[in-house]
Enzyme design. Structure first.
Site, PDB file in Angstrom:
ATOM      1  N   GLN A  74     -10.839  -0.655  -8.691  1.00  0.00           N
ATOM      2  CA  GLN A  74     -12.038  -0.956  -7.891  1.00  0.00           C
ATOM      3  C   GLN A  74     -13.304  -0.738  -8.729  1.00  0.00           C
ATOM      4  OE1 GLN A  74     -10.628   2.127  -5.437  1.00  0.00           O
ATOM      5  NE2 GLN A  74     -10.144   0.831  -3.683  1.00  0.00           N
TER       6      GLN A  74
ATOM      7  N   LYS B   7     -13.938  -5.321  -6.038  1.00  0.00           N
ATOM      8  CA  LYS B   7     -15.138  -4.467  -5.962  1.00  0.00           C
ATOM      9  C   LYS B   7     -14.815  -3.142  -5.276  1.00  0.00           C
ATOM     10  CE  LYS B   7     -18.537  -8.185  -6.052  1.00  0.00           C
ATOM     11  NZ  LYS B   7     -19.733  -8.792  -5.432  1.00  0.00           N
ATOM     12  N   GLY B   8     -13.956  -3.162  -4.266  1.00  0.00           N
ATOM     13  CA  GLY B   8     -13.623  -1.938  -3.519  1.00  0.00           C
ATOM     14  C   GLY B   8     -14.043  -2.076  -2.073  1.00  0.00           C
TER      15      GLY B   8
ATOM     16  N   ARG C 244      -5.355  -6.020 -11.049  1.00  0.00           N
ATOM     17  CA  ARG C 244      -6.229  -6.817 -10.176  1.00  0.00           C
ATOM     18  C   ARG C 244      -7.555  -6.065 -10.078  1.00  0.00           C
ATOM     19  NH1 ARG C 244      -4.461  -6.417  -4.335  1.00  0.00           N
ATOM     20  NH2 ARG C 244      -3.000  -8.123  -4.697  1.00  0.00           N
TER      21      ARG C 244
ATOM     22  N   ASP D 132      -1.586  -2.085  -4.181  1.00  0.00           N
ATOM     23  CA  ASP D 132      -3.002  -2.115  -3.771  1.00  0.00           C
ATOM     24  C   ASP D 132      -3.630  -0.737  -4.011  1.00  0.00           C
ATOM     25  OD1 ASP D 132      -2.718  -4.706  -2.846  1.00  0.00           O
ATOM     26  OD2 ASP D 132      -2.831  -4.196  -0.730  1.00  0.00           O
TER      27      ASP D 132
ATOM     28  N   LYS E 285       0.867  -1.185   0.000  1.00  0.00           N
ATOM     29  CA  LYS E 285       0.000   0.000   0.000  1.00  0.00           C
ATOM     30  C   LYS E 285       0.902   1.232   0.000  1.00  0.00           C
ATOM     31  CE  LYS E 285      -4.220  -1.778   2.000  1.00  0.00           C
ATOM     32  NZ  LYS E 285      -3.877  -3.175   1.730  1.00  0.00           N
TER      33      LYS E 285
ATOM     34  N   THR F 216     -12.184 -11.691  -6.347  1.00  0.00           N
ATOM     35  CA  THR F 216     -13.510 -11.679  -5.736  1.00  0.00           C
ATOM     36  C   THR F 216     -13.813 -13.058  -5.175  1.00  0.00           C
ATOM     37  OG1 THR F 216     -15.881 -11.281  -6.133  1.00  0.00           O
ATOM     38  CG2 THR F 216     -14.649 -12.206  -7.962  1.00  0.00           C
ATOM     39  N   HIS F 217     -14.731 -13.091  -4.181  1.00  0.00           N
ATOM     40  CA  HIS F 217     -15.222 -14.381  -3.670  1.00  0.00           C
ATOM     41  C   HIS F 217     -16.641 -14.615  -4.146  1.00  0.00           C
ATOM     42  CE1 HIS F 217     -12.591 -12.217  -0.856  1.00  0.00           C
ATOM     43  NE2 HIS F 217     -11.930 -13.345  -0.852  1.00  0.00           N
TER      44      HIS F 217
HETATM   45  C1  LIG Z   1      -6.960 -10.656  -3.596  1.00  0.00           C
HETATM   46  C2  LIG Z   1      -7.761  -9.462  -3.200  1.00  0.00           C
HETATM   47  C3  LIG Z   1      -7.129  -8.225  -3.119  1.00  0.00           C
HETATM   48  C4  LIG Z   1      -7.871  -7.089  -2.786  1.00  0.00           C
HETATM   49  N1  LIG Z   1      -7.264  -5.855  -2.844  1.00  0.00           N
HETATM   50  C5  LIG Z   1      -8.012  -4.748  -2.650  1.00  0.00           C
HETATM   51  C6  LIG Z   1      -7.476  -3.446  -2.852  1.00  0.00           C
HETATM   52  O1  LIG Z   1      -6.321  -3.258  -3.210  1.00  0.00           O
HETATM   53  N2  LIG Z   1      -8.300  -2.385  -2.628  1.00  0.00           N
HETATM   54  C7  LIG Z   1      -9.608  -2.531  -2.249  1.00  0.00           C
HETATM   55  O2  LIG Z   1     -10.311  -1.525  -2.099  1.00  0.00           O
HETATM   56  N3  LIG Z   1     -10.119  -3.755  -2.031  1.00  0.00           N
HETATM   57  C8  LIG Z   1      -9.367  -4.856  -2.218  1.00  0.00           C
HETATM   58  N4  LIG Z   1      -9.931  -6.093  -2.042  1.00  0.00           N
HETATM   59  C9  LIG Z   1     -11.233  -6.234  -1.331  1.00  0.00           C
HETATM   60  C10 LIG Z   1     -12.387  -6.125  -2.283  1.00  0.00           C
HETATM   61  O3  LIG Z   1     -12.513  -4.813  -2.768  1.00  0.00           O
HETATM   62  C11 LIG Z   1     -13.714  -6.508  -1.566  1.00  0.00           C
HETATM   63  O4  LIG Z   1     -13.935  -5.627  -0.511  1.00  0.00           O
HETATM   64  C12 LIG Z   1     -13.745  -7.927  -1.051  1.00  0.00           C
HETATM   65  O5  LIG Z   1     -13.098  -8.808  -1.905  1.00  0.00           O
HETATM   66  C13 LIG Z   1     -15.205  -8.415  -0.860  1.00  0.00           C
HETATM   67  O6  LIG Z   1     -15.873  -8.368  -2.074  1.00  0.00           O
HETATM   68  P1  LIG Z   1     -16.243  -9.655  -2.978  1.00  0.00           P
HETATM   69  O7  LIG Z   1     -15.758  -9.363  -4.342  1.00  0.00           O
HETATM   70  O8  LIG Z   1     -15.732 -10.878  -2.385  1.00  0.00           O
HETATM   71  O9  LIG Z   1     -17.820  -9.618  -3.082  1.00  0.00           O
HETATM   72  P2  LIG Z   1     -18.974  -9.585  -2.002  1.00  0.00           P
HETATM   73  O10 LIG Z   1     -20.224  -9.358  -2.783  1.00  0.00           O
HETATM   74  O11 LIG Z   1     -18.644  -8.616  -0.914  1.00  0.00           O
HETATM   75  O12 LIG Z   1     -18.965 -11.026  -1.382  1.00  0.00           O
HETATM   76  C14 LIG Z   1     -19.287 -12.189  -2.138  1.00  0.00           C
HETATM   77  C15 LIG Z   1     -19.251 -13.390  -1.204  1.00  0.00           C
HETATM   78  O13 LIG Z   1     -17.907 -13.584  -0.746  1.00  0.00           O
HETATM   79  C16 LIG Z   1     -17.878 -13.948   0.615  1.00  0.00           C
HETATM   80  N5  LIG Z   1     -17.214 -12.858   1.388  1.00  0.00           N
HETATM   81  C17 LIG Z   1     -16.858 -11.635   0.921  1.00  0.00           C
HETATM   82  N6  LIG Z   1     -16.238 -10.921   1.881  1.00  0.00           N
HETATM   83  C18 LIG Z   1     -16.217 -11.722   2.985  1.00  0.00           C
HETATM   84  C19 LIG Z   1     -15.699 -11.558   4.296  1.00  0.00           C
HETATM   85  N7  LIG Z   1     -15.076 -10.423   4.678  1.00  0.00           N
HETATM   86  N8  LIG Z   1     -15.847 -12.578   5.175  1.00  0.00           N
HETATM   87  C20 LIG Z   1     -16.447 -13.743   4.804  1.00  0.00           C
HETATM   88  N9  LIG Z   1     -16.952 -13.951   3.557  1.00  0.00           N
HETATM   89  C21 LIG Z   1     -16.838 -12.963   2.667  1.00  0.00           C
HETATM   90  C22 LIG Z   1     -19.296 -14.118   1.032  1.00  0.00           C
HETATM   91  O14 LIG Z   1     -19.645 -15.461   0.802  1.00  0.00           O
HETATM   92  C23 LIG Z   1     -20.051 -13.212   0.075  1.00  0.00           C
HETATM   93  O15 LIG Z   1     -21.377 -13.596  -0.111  1.00  0.00           O
HETATM   94  C24 LIG Z   1      -9.232  -7.225  -2.432  1.00  0.00           C
HETATM   95  C25 LIG Z   1      -9.853  -8.463  -2.516  1.00  0.00           C
HETATM   96  C26 LIG Z   1      -9.145  -9.576  -2.914  1.00  0.00           C
HETATM   97  C27 LIG Z   1      -9.859 -10.875  -3.032  1.00  0.00           C
END
Ligand SMILES: Cc1cc2nc3c(=O)[nH]c(=O)nc-3n(C[C@H](O)[C@H](O)[C@H](O)COP(=O)(O)OP(=O)(O)OC[C@H]3O[C@@H](n4cnc5c(N)ncnc54)[C@H](O)[C@@H]3O)c2cc1C
Length: 319
Positions: free
Chosen positions: A160, A184-185, A181, A130, A96, A238-239
Site C-alpha cells: 500500500q 494506494k491503500g 500488487r 491482499d 485475505k 489503480t483507477h
Molecule cells: C485490483 C485492486 C486490488 C486492491 N487490493 C487492495 C488491497 O489488498 N489492500 C488495500 O488496502 N487496498 C486494495 N485496493 C484498493 C486501493 O487501495 C484503493 O483504495 C482503490 O483502488 C482506490 O484508489 P485509486 O488508486 O483508484 O485512486 P483514487 O485516487 O482513490 O481514485 C482515482 C479515480 O478512480 C476512480 N475511483 C476510485 N475509487 C472509486 C470508487 N470506489 N468508486 C468509483 N470510482 C472510483 C475515480 O474516478 C477516482 O477519481 C485494491 C485496488 C485494486 C484496483
C-alpha cells in the site's frame, strides 16, 4: 471525514447483519460485487475474459471469529480455485489472511494457507495475498515469506503506497523476486504510519511503481503467463489515470515489454479504462468479489468516493 465514517461503518457487525440483508442494499452492492454465488463470479469473469481481460476472484469475508470459520473459509477458497480450472477461466485467486485466521492465531492461518497453496500448486494457479490494515502488515509479509521459502512460488502480495514502511518492504520483497500488487491503500490509518494527504500518497505511488519496474528489469522482465493466470512482478492497481500514465511513460522510457507489467482495477470501476488499456495490448486484470459478506468491502468503496453513497441512498427508493 466521510471516509472515516464509512470505514467505521465497515467494521460494525450489527450494521452488516441488519442492512446487508435488505433488498435495496443488496441491489446497490451489485455495482461493485459480482453476486453472492461462485457461479455469479464465473459469469462475470466469462464476460471479462471475452473482452480480453483477466480476473482475480475474491470470495468476500474477513476477520474469522474462530478456527472453525477460518477452516470453512479455506475450504470455500479451495472451491474457488477448482471453479477457475473447471470453467477454464483466465483468472487467479485473491485472499485475505484474516479470513483464514491470521487475527486469531498465526499457526491456524499457516495451516489453512498451506492447504490453499498446495491445491493451487496442483492446479497450477496463482494466489495473491491482499493487504489489510496496518495491524496485519508485518504478519502478512512474514506469511508470504514463509510461503515463498516453502516452495509455493505462485504466490504474491499487495503493498500500500500510503504506508511509510512500503519503500523498505518493496526492497525486502525484491530479494525474493516476489510479485507485488501496488495499490494506494483502502483503510483508515493514523499519521504515525501513513501519509494523510492524497498528494503525498500519489507521489509515493509513482516512486514505488518506479522501484517495482526496476526490480522487474533486474529480474529479466518475467512476463504474464499466456493462460492469464500468473502475473508479472509489478501489478499496478489503480483507477487513477495520472498514476497509470506515469507508469506507461516510464515503461516507454525504460523500453519495458508490455507483458512485463499488469494493470489491475476493481470490478465495476472505470470499465472504460480497463477496456482501453486491454485494447492497447497491456495485460489487465479485474478483481472480482463475490459472496454474502460484502458489507466491509462495499463500505470501503463508498469511503473512496462518497459520491457513491448517493447511489446507495437513492436505491432505497427504487423497486
Ligand atoms: C485490483 C485492486 C486490488 C486492491 N487490493 C487492495 C488491497 O489488498 N489492500 C488495500 O488496502 N487496498 C486494495 N485496493 C484498493 C486501493 O487501495 C484503493 O483504495 C482503490 O483502488 C482506490 O484508489 P485509486 O488508486 O483508484 O485512486 P483514487 O485516487 O482513490 O481514485 C482515482 C479515480 O478512480 C476512480 N475511483 C476510485 N475509487 C472509486 C470508487 N470506489 N468508486 C468509483 N470510482 C472510483 C475515480 O474516478 C477516482 O477519481 C485494491 C485496488 C485494486 C484496483
Amino acid at each position: 471525514m466521510l471516509r472515516k465514517l464509512f470505514i467505521a461503518l465497515s467494521k460494525l457487525k450489527w450494521a452488516q447483519r441488519l442492512i446487508s440483508k435488505l433488498g435495496f442494499a443488496r441491489r446497490a452492492s451489485r455495482r461493485f460485487i459480482a453476486g453472492e454465488t461462485v457461479s455469479d463470479a464465473v459469469s462475470a469473469i466469462r464476460q471479462l475474459n471475452a473482452a480480453g481481460i483477466q480476473a482475480s476472484i475474491d470470495f468476500l469475508g474477513e476477520n474469522a471469529q474462530n478456527a472453525e470459520d477460518a477452516a470453512a473459509a479455506a475450504g470455500q477458497l479451495i472451491q474457488c480455485l477448482e471453479s477457475i480450472r473447471e470453467n477454464q477461466l483466465r483468472a487467479n485467486l485473491s485472499i485475505k489472511l484474516s479470513q483464514i485466521g491470521l487475527a486469531l492465531d498465526v499457526e491456524i492461518c499457516r495451516e489453512n494457507l498451506s492447504k490453499i497453496l498446495a491445491r493451487a500448486a496442483e492446479l497450477n494457479l496463482f494466489v495473491r495475498i491482499d493487504m489489510e490494515d496496518s495491524s496485519m502488515t508485518e504478519k502478512t509479509l512474514s506469511m508470504l515469506e514463509w510461503a515463498l521459502s516453502s516452495g509455493f512460488d505462485k504466490t504474491g502480495i499487495v503493498i500500500q503506497a500510503y504506508l511509510y514502511r512500503s519503500e523498505e518492504d518493496i526492497q525486502r520483497l525484491a530479494l525474493l523476486h516476489a510479485r507485488v500488487r501496488l495499490c494506494k491503500g483502502a483503510y483508515s490509518e493514523p499519521p504515525t504510519v501513513a501519509f494523510a494527504a492524497k498528494a503525498d500518497v500519489d507521489e509515493n505511488y509513482d516512486r514505488l511503481a518506479g522501484d517495482l519496474l526496476e526490480i522487474a528489469r533486474d529480474a529479466g522482465y518475467p512476463e504474464a503467463t499466456q493462460d492469464g493466470v500468473v502475473p508479472p512482478i509489478p501489478a499496478i492497481a489503480t483507477h487513477d489515470p495520472a498514476r497509470i500514465e506515469a507508469v506507461v511513460q516510464l515503461m516507454r522510457l525504460m523500453q519495458i515489454p508490455a507483458q512485463a507489467v499488469e494493470f489491475q482495477m476493481l470490478y465495476g470501476i472505470r470499465r472504460d479504462l480497463q477496456q482501453s488499456l486491454a485494447k492497447e495490448g497491456y495485460p489487465v486484470r479485474v478483481y472480482v468479489p463475490f459472496g454474502s459478506q460484502w458489507w466491509p468491502y462495499y463500505m470501503r468503496r463508498l469511503a473512496e468516493r462518497p459520491a457513491n453513497a448517493w447511489f446507495f441512498i437513492s436505491s432505497i427508493f427504487k423497486r
